[in-house]
Design an enzyme around this catalytic site. Sequence first.
Site, PDB file in Angstrom:
ATOM      1  N   TYR A  33       0.534  -1.313   0.454  1.00  0.00           N
ATOM      2  CA  TYR A  33      -0.014   0.420  -0.094  1.00  0.00           C
ATOM      3  C   TYR A  33       0.884   1.417   0.172  1.00  0.00           C
ATOM      4  CZ  TYR A  33       0.862   0.989   4.880  1.00  0.00           C
ATOM      5  OH  TYR A  33       1.398   0.767   6.246  1.00  0.00           O
ATOM      6  N   ARG A  52       8.322   3.383  -4.593  1.00  0.00           N
ATOM      7  CA  ARG A  52       8.293   2.712  -3.799  1.00  0.00           C
ATOM      8  C   ARG A  52       7.049   1.981  -3.391  1.00  0.00           C
ATOM      9  NH1 ARG A  52       7.204   5.090   2.469  1.00  0.00           N
ATOM     10  NH2 ARG A  52       5.356   5.644   1.547  1.00  0.00           N
ATOM     11  N   ARG A 100      -8.756 -19.623  -2.515  1.00  0.00           N
ATOM     12  CA  ARG A 100      -7.551 -20.057  -1.120  1.00  0.00           C
ATOM     13  C   ARG A 100      -6.319 -20.754  -0.848  1.00  0.00           C
ATOM     14  NH1 ARG A 100      -5.746 -21.507   3.870  1.00  0.00           N
ATOM     15  NH2 ARG A 100      -4.379 -19.754   5.102  1.00  0.00           N
ATOM     16  N   HIS A 102      -1.612 -21.120  -0.007  1.00  0.00           N
ATOM     17  CA  HIS A 102      -1.334 -20.462   0.103  1.00  0.00           C
ATOM     18  C   HIS A 102       0.097 -20.109  -0.905  1.00  0.00           C
ATOM     19  CE1 HIS A 102      -1.301 -21.458   4.421  1.00  0.00           C
ATOM     20  NE2 HIS A 102      -1.036 -20.738   4.168  1.00  0.00           N
ATOM     21  N   LYS A 147       5.746  -1.407   2.057  1.00  0.00           N
ATOM     22  CA  LYS A 147       5.171  -1.628   2.547  1.00  0.00           C
ATOM     23  C   LYS A 147       3.855  -1.986   2.371  1.00  0.00           C
ATOM     24  CE  LYS A 147       2.875   3.245   3.256  1.00  0.00           C
ATOM     25  NZ  LYS A 147       3.093   3.427   4.349  1.00  0.00           N
ATOM     26  N   GLU A 180      12.644   1.946  13.759  1.00  0.00           N
ATOM     27  CA  GLU A 180      11.592   4.084  13.641  1.00  0.00           C
ATOM     28  C   GLU A 180      10.331   3.205  14.645  1.00  0.00           C
ATOM     29  OE1 GLU A 180       9.775   2.996   9.908  1.00  0.00           O
ATOM     30  OE2 GLU A 180       9.784   0.893  10.174  1.00  0.00           O
ATOM     31  N   LEU A 204      11.587   0.909   6.989  1.00  0.00           N
ATOM     32  CA  LEU A 204      10.274   1.878   5.169  1.00  0.00           C
ATOM     33  C   LEU A 204      11.226   3.004   4.676  1.00  0.00           C
ATOM     34  CD1 LEU A 204       7.792   1.567   3.531  1.00  0.00           C
ATOM     35  CD2 LEU A 204       7.506   2.957   5.277  1.00  0.00           C
TER      36      LEU A 204
END
Length: 285
Positions: A33, A52, A100, A102, A147, A180, A204
């Site tokens: 995101y 990014r 679903r 993995h 992210k 952070e 990040l």
Amino acid sequence: MSDVLWFNGRFTTTDERVLGVEDRGFQFGDAVYEVFKFLRKRPIFLLEHFRRLQQGLQKIEIPVPWDESSFQETIRELLDRTSFADGIVYIQVSRGEAQRAHFWPDDMTPTAIAYSRAFKFPDAAKKERGIRVITTPDHRWHYCSVKSNNLLANALAKKQAQRATADEAIVLSDDGFVREGASSSFFAVKNGRLVTYPLQDCILPGVVRDRVLDLALSARIPVDERPLREAELFDLDEAFITSTTQGVMPISEIDGRIIGNSRRGEVTTRVQELFDELEREAASS
Ligand code: PDD
């Protein structure tokens, strides 16, 4: 109130339930995101956020659904359709929807969304007063440079901060280094020098962090990109966090201990002024 939503190439609103229950962003946190700010409908540091996003998606092998110009075009149209002038845009790209398991199929189509939202950015009083923070162990995964929307450890850390009447949690590595914030970059100030964690996979690469480092360079404020020891936290002159939504935000207390003389310090004030000016320029260019 509903917000304007771009979903896989079409515009709708956040009232529409667009996601399937087997979307991998929902089931596996298999998504990346971004959050960027806009002022007077001008996106701030848009390409830095796009790059990014692109890098994060490439790292986890999700195809990037835009090139630079189609991304800019999507955002321009999203902001055109938005009824307010200042706010944030939330973007998420997941691996897509599949039964679903993995293992994911090789031919997946990513799910991409972007929506604008009004946001109350910190006012002058808050920017002067600053925030209280706590420290807590870093329980996140090894690739925080991506992210990812796997934000459970960050959310738990933030909730812990909120229960301690603080605004942010600063995460510490197992060997006692300050990394952070749960949703921000961290800077310390000691003897006129900025200290911040070096760019590694465990943090990040903050867009504001990067801008602040450039500003410090041109303002001749020396910077040490090095891990700060936890013990050094309580002997700082000043400290602040940076993020898209908070800008440069002073820290007044860490774990209940006052930093400096509890008032916004000189270096923090200077960096905050420089950053605010840069943002204003970005909003008028
Ligand atoms: N968070 N570190 C973490 C873990 C973050 O989640 C964020 C931003 C930052 C600062 O990055 P930037 O300067 O690019 O905003 C650092 C966003 C705002 C969020 O999750 O809402």
